[in-house]
Scaffold this active site. Structure first.
Site, PDB file in Angstrom:
ATOM      1  N   GLU A  32      -0.352   4.038  10.330  1.00 51.39           N
ATOM      2  CA  GLU A  32      -1.811   4.173  10.137  1.00 51.39           C
ATOM      3  C   GLU A  32      -2.331   5.483  10.743  1.00 51.39           C
ATOM      4  O   GLU A  32      -3.476   5.585  11.189  1.00 51.39           O
ATOM      5  CB  GLU A  32      -2.574   2.979  10.753  1.00 51.39           C
ATOM      6  N   GLU A  56      -0.899  11.047  17.742  1.00 45.86           N
ATOM      7  CA  GLU A  56      -1.208  12.480  17.838  1.00 45.86           C
ATOM      8  C   GLU A  56      -2.290  12.854  16.819  1.00 45.86           C
ATOM      9  O   GLU A  56      -3.213  13.631  17.118  1.00 45.86           O
ATOM     10  CB  GLU A  56       0.061  13.304  17.608  1.00 45.86           C
ATOM     11  N   GLY A 101       3.579  12.620   5.357  1.00 43.44           N
ATOM     12  CA  GLY A 101       3.289  11.528   6.276  1.00 43.44           C
ATOM     13  C   GLY A 101       1.922  11.742   6.895  1.00 43.44           C
ATOM     14  O   GLY A 101       0.900  11.321   6.363  1.00 43.44           O
ATOM     15  N   GLY A 124      -7.694  -0.198   8.700  1.00 44.36           N
ATOM     16  CA  GLY A 124      -6.295  -0.422   9.016  1.00 44.36           C
ATOM     17  C   GLY A 124      -5.965  -0.091  10.455  1.00 44.36           C
ATOM     18  O   GLY A 124      -5.121  -0.751  11.081  1.00 44.36           O
ATOM     19  N   ARG A 125      -6.614   0.939  10.983  1.00 49.18           N
ATOM     20  CA  ARG A 125      -6.377   1.304  12.383  1.00 49.18           C
ATOM     21  C   ARG A 125      -6.914   0.231  13.330  1.00 49.18           C
ATOM     22  O   ARG A 125      -6.283  -0.062  14.354  1.00 49.18           O
ATOM     23  CB  ARG A 125      -7.005   2.669  12.658  1.00 49.18           C
ATOM     24  N   TYR A 150       0.860  -1.193   0.000  1.00 48.80           N
ATOM     25  CA  TYR A 150       0.000   0.000   0.000  1.00 48.80           C
ATOM     26  C   TYR A 150       0.890   1.235   0.000  1.00 48.80           C
ATOM     27  O   TYR A 150       1.678   1.424   0.938  1.00 48.80           O
ATOM     28  CB  TYR A 150      -0.897  -0.040   1.229  1.00 48.80           C
ATOM     29  N   ARG A 191      10.072 -18.122  38.340  1.00 42.86           N
ATOM     30  CA  ARG A 191      11.266 -17.424  38.832  1.00 42.86           C
ATOM     31  C   ARG A 191      11.164 -17.204  40.346  1.00 42.86           C
ATOM     32  O   ARG A 191      10.158 -16.683  40.831  1.00 42.86           O
ATOM     33  CB  ARG A 191      11.381 -16.069  38.116  1.00 42.86           C
TER      34      ARG A 191
END
Length: 386
Positions: A364, A368, A130, A242-243, A122, A268
């Site tokens: 994607e 922000e 961007g 997509g998100r 894509y 552990r």
């Protein structure tokens, strides 16, 4: 409201979990270390239907709702985050071609894309476009029965190793920035297409990332998706899903990190008892699981909104992506801390989980930008997000 999975969803989840355990998890560390793009396993995933989850059935896909696809991706990412993330990108490419392509394009590409015989990339992001994707400068000029494409794309997953590119390019210099963008299917080996080096990355090493350059690349008019000027609309539709996809990958990776950490702290021993007996460890695990469950429910609620065409679906997808990817990274960070020094070495998978989920907060649309999308919707006149 019923939060339980139905019979079909459980069956898909079980199949994805088995594939993750048998074909992804045993190889994930080697793929990461040696930067192997596992085309053979991806083809197996295609045969299982995992490369065409929401491609329409008439084009050979499963035609699943986005909620079901989210459940599948969550399970797959428990085996290998990076490889599953590429599957989500391939699904988006296949869906766009199957949904918006001409009959000629569908016939040429869909049969091979849904099976994994061909893989897709894509191409939206550019070196100087961007977060502000509408400002892209790659151009497509109509010349007779062909478009001539010139420009460059950056950070393209699979580039150089895939067969089909979905490319966003500007077809009008005078229209509004977003309205001047169109979408095209470009064969990856078309004359004039070239690729940069394989980018050295912090994570996602089982899939290559390269720049792509287009130098007078000619594609038939029939290879345009939809009409001129619809490309940005298609891109944003693709990004809603997509998100959710990348949020689902964060959920699965975080779940696997918790599973591993739970086993580790039980085994552990320090100061004469297992780590799981310390209240500080118990409280940390409690917070990790609580936040993961909250993130999972938000992702599935957003998928429900998208599947039902809710007018606020874009805002909910942004909320789910922002929250789930932040939580996924935080959970992996906390799980690594529970391992102490062992979490920092490659003998254990924890450091790979940590590296692989970090980029989910960037791609994607950065988190922000997710906040910007959400706040714009909140402040819109008459808006009421419930």
């Amino acid at each position: 409201m019923d939060f339980s999975l139905n019979e079909d969803q459980r069956a898909f989840a079980d199949a994805a979990r088995q594939f993750a355990e048998e074909r992804l998890a045993p190889n994930a560390a080697e793929w990461d270390e040696k930067h192997i793009f596992p085309k053979d396993v991806l083809k197996e995933a295609g045969e299982m239907g995992f490369l065409s989850l929401y491609v329409p059935e008439e084009q050979g896909g499963l035609g699943l709702p986005r909620l079901d696809a989210s459940i599948v991706f969550e399970q797959l990412s428990m085996g290998c985050t990076s490889t599953t993330a590429f599957m989500t990108i391939h699904n988006m490419v296949s869906w766009m071609i199957a949904s918006f392509g001409t009959d000629d394009v569908k016939q040429a590409f869909c049969p091979s894309l849904v099976t994994g015989e061909m893989l897709g990339s894509y191409c939206l992001t550019e070196p100087n476009a961007g977060s502000d994707a509408a400002s892209l400068t790659t151009s497509a000029v109509l010349q007779g029965e062909h478009y001539v494409i010139n420009g460059a794309k950056a950070f393209i997953s699979g580039a150089g190793d895939t067969d089909v590119l979905v490319v966003m390019a500007r077809t009008s210099a005078t229209a509004n920035k977003a309205q001047g963008v169109s979408a095209f299917v470009v064969p990856a080996n078309a004359p004039g297409v070239s690729y940069g080096r394989r980018e050295p990355k912090m994570g996602w090493n089982s899939q290559p990332t390269r720049s792509v350059t287009f130098d007078d690349v000619r594609v038939p008019v029939s290879y345009r998706l939809g009409e001129e000027g619809e490309g940005f609309k298609f891109a944003m539709k693709g990004l809603d899903g997509g998100r959710l996809n990348i949020a689902s990958c964060s959920l699965g990776t975080a779940q696997q990190a918790i599973n591993n950490a739970k086993q580790y702290v039980a085994e552990r021993r320090q100061f004469g008892q297992s780590l799981s007996q310390f209240q500080s460890v118990q409280f940390k695990l409690a917070d990790m699981v609580t936040e993961l469950v909250a993130a999972r429910q938000l992702v599935r609620y957003a998928a429900f909104k998208l599947d039902n065409g809710d007018p606020d679906a874009t805002a909910y997808c942004a909320m789910a992506k922002r929250f789930a990817t932040d939580v996924g990274f935080k959970v992996c960070d906390e799980a690594l801390q529970l391992y102490g020094g062992y979490g920092y070495i490659k003998e254990y998978s924890m450091e790979r989980h940590f590296r692989d989920v970090r980029v989910h907060q960037i791609l994607e649309g950065t988190n922000e930008i997710m906040r910007l999308i959400i706040s714009r919707r909140i402040l819109a006149e008459g808006a009421e997000l419930l």
